[in-house]
Design a protein around this motif. Sequence first.
Motif, mmCIF file in Angstrom:
data_model
loop_
_atom_site.group_PDB
_atom_site.id
_atom_site.type_symbol
_atom_site.label_atom_id
_atom_site.label_comp_id
_atom_site.label_asym_id
_atom_site.label_seq_id
_atom_site.Cartn_x
_atom_site.Cartn_y
_atom_site.Cartn_z
ATOM 1 N N VAL A 48 49.692 38.388 27.861
ATOM 2 C CA VAL A 48 51.118 38.363 27.505
ATOM 3 C C VAL A 48 51.896 39.359 28.350
ATOM 4 N N PRO A 49 52.904 38.909 29.094
ATOM 5 C CA PRO A 49 53.198 37.515 29.362
ATOM 6 C C PRO A 49 52.189 36.951 30.359
ATOM 7 N N SER A 50 52.092 35.646 30.399
ATOM 8 C CA SER A 50 51.158 35.027 31.332
ATOM 9 C C SER A 50 51.751 35.018 32.741
ATOM 10 N N PHE A 51 50.894 34.825 33.689
ATOM 11 C CA PHE A 51 51.289 34.699 35.093
ATOM 12 C C PHE A 51 52.264 33.541 35.264
ATOM 13 N N LEU A 52 51.913 32.375 34.736
ATOM 14 C CA LEU A 52 52.760 31.198 34.927
ATOM 15 C C LEU A 52 54.098 31.315 34.205
ATOM 16 N N GLN A 53 54.121 31.918 33.022
ATOM 17 C CA GLN A 53 55.399 32.143 32.333
ATOM 18 C C GLN A 53 56.312 33.000 33.202
ATOM 19 N N THR A 54 55.749 34.045 33.763
ATOM 20 C CA THR A 54 56.529 34.969 34.590
ATOM 21 C C THR A 54 57.021 34.282 35.851
ATOM 22 N N VAL A 55 56.157 33.504 36.490
ATOM 23 C CA VAL A 55 56.555 32.770 37.694
ATOM 24 C C VAL A 55 57.693 31.806 37.378
ATOM 25 N N LYS A 56 57.590 31.068 36.280
ATOM 26 C CA LYS A 56 58.642 30.107 35.912
ATOM 27 C C LYS A 56 59.996 30.795 35.779
ATOM 28 N N VAL A 57 60.025 31.910 35.085
ATOM 29 C CA VAL A 57 61.292 32.620 34.897
ATOM 30 C C VAL A 57 61.787 33.179 36.235
ATOM 31 N N TYR A 58 60.886 33.731 37.027
ATOM 32 C CA TYR A 58 61.281 34.257 38.341
ATOM 33 C C TYR A 58 61.899 33.145 39.194
ATOM 34 N N LEU A 59 61.254 31.984 39.225
ATOM 35 C CA LEU A 59 61.764 30.876 40.035
ATOM 36 C C LEU A 59 63.100 30.349 39.518
ATOM 37 N N SER A 60 63.397 30.558 38.241
ATOM 38 C CA SER A 60 64.684 30.122 37.711
ATOM 39 C C SER A 60 65.831 30.958 38.266
ATOM 40 N N GLU A 61 65.523 32.118 38.796
ATOM 41 C CA GLU A 61 66.551 33.033 39.301
ATOM 42 C C GLU A 61 66.514 33.238 40.808
ATOM 43 N N ALA A 62 65.324 33.170 41.413
ATOM 44 C CA ALA A 62 65.165 33.558 42.818
ATOM 45 C C ALA A 62 64.969 32.343 43.716
ATOM 46 N N GLN A 63 65.595 32.390 44.890
ATOM 47 C CA GLN A 63 65.384 31.367 45.916
ATOM 48 C C GLN A 63 64.218 31.827 46.777
ATOM 49 N N ILE A 64 63.214 30.985 46.927
ATOM 50 C CA ILE A 64 62.070 31.364 47.759
ATOM 51 C C ILE A 64 61.908 30.380 48.911
ATOM 52 N N GLU A 65 61.291 30.884 49.995
ATOM 53 C CA GLU A 65 60.996 30.011 51.126
ATOM 54 C C GLU A 65 59.537 30.083 51.541
ATOM 55 N N GLY A 66 58.811 31.048 50.978
ATOM 56 C CA GLY A 66 57.411 31.174 51.334
ATOM 57 C C GLY A 66 56.588 31.750 50.205
ATOM 58 N N VAL A 67 55.311 31.402 50.214
ATOM 59 C CA VAL A 67 54.358 31.843 49.204
ATOM 60 C C VAL A 67 53.101 32.296 49.919
ATOM 61 N N LEU A 68 52.564 33.436 49.487
ATOM 62 C CA LEU A 68 51.300 33.944 50.026
ATOM 63 C C LEU A 68 50.322 34.070 48.870
ATOM 64 N N LEU A 69 49.128 33.510 49.057
ATOM 65 C CA LEU A 69 48.091 33.507 48.019
ATOM 66 C C LEU A 69 46.760 33.936 48.621
ATOM 67 N N ALA A 70 45.891 34.444 47.765
ATOM 68 C CA ALA A 70 44.528 34.740 48.182
ATOM 69 C C ALA A 70 43.727 33.440 48.222
ATOM 70 N N GLU A 71 42.920 33.277 49.263
ATOM 71 C CA GLU A 71 42.065 32.094 49.386
ATOM 72 C C GLU A 71 41.180 31.924 48.159
ATOM 73 N N GLU A 72 40.745 33.026 47.589
ATOM 74 C CA GLU A 72 39.838 32.991 46.452
ATOM 75 C C GLU A 72 40.470 32.351 45.215
ATOM 76 N N PHE A 73 41.786 32.400 45.117
ATOM 77 C CA PHE A 73 42.482 31.889 43.940
ATOM 78 C C PHE A 73 42.159 30.413 43.696
ATOM 79 N N LYS A 74 42.289 29.588 44.742
ATOM 80 C CA LYS A 74 42.075 28.154 44.531
ATOM 81 C C LYS A 74 40.614 27.821 44.266
ATOM 82 N N ARG A 75 39.699 28.649 44.729
ATOM 83 C CA ARG A 75 38.272 28.390 44.526
ATOM 84 C C ARG A 75 37.777 28.910 43.170
#
Length: 139
Positions: A48-75
């Motif tokens: 609490v709060p979850s990662f996805l909850q926080t991302v959803k709210v952030y995206l409701s306010e912020a304009q983004i053009e790029g995302v950086l992720l760790a390779e390990e995340f998808k695996r």
Amino acid sequence: MKKSALINSELSYLVSTLGHTDEVTICDAGLPIPEETLRIDLALTLGVPSFLQTVKVYLSEAQIEGVLLAEEFKRVSPAAHDALMDLIDAEAKATHKPISVTYVSHEEFKVRTQDSKAVVRTGECTPYANVIFQSGVVF
């Protein structure tokens, strides 16, 4: 009182002061945060709060053009990764702007957080549930 979804004053201020290409990290409860980087700690308890909850709210306010992720995340955490990618795809469609997605090693990701204007810590306990958003422009 603010009408939009984001009512956390620190996070709202951060979004309002972002410039083109500024970076913001949203992370799980365990990511090390560099001492010199602004920490916005939203974590209350495990999950609490979850990662996805926080991302959803952030995206409701912020304009983004790029995302950086760790390779390990998808695996290691494919369900969380896929849910994040669904949010990114929906954001690109809603804004009619492309959003680039880049993968690096988790070690490189941790180093890159040092360049973030701030790191937003959630209560998330899913391994590698971390993202760096690069700010875009609305025009």
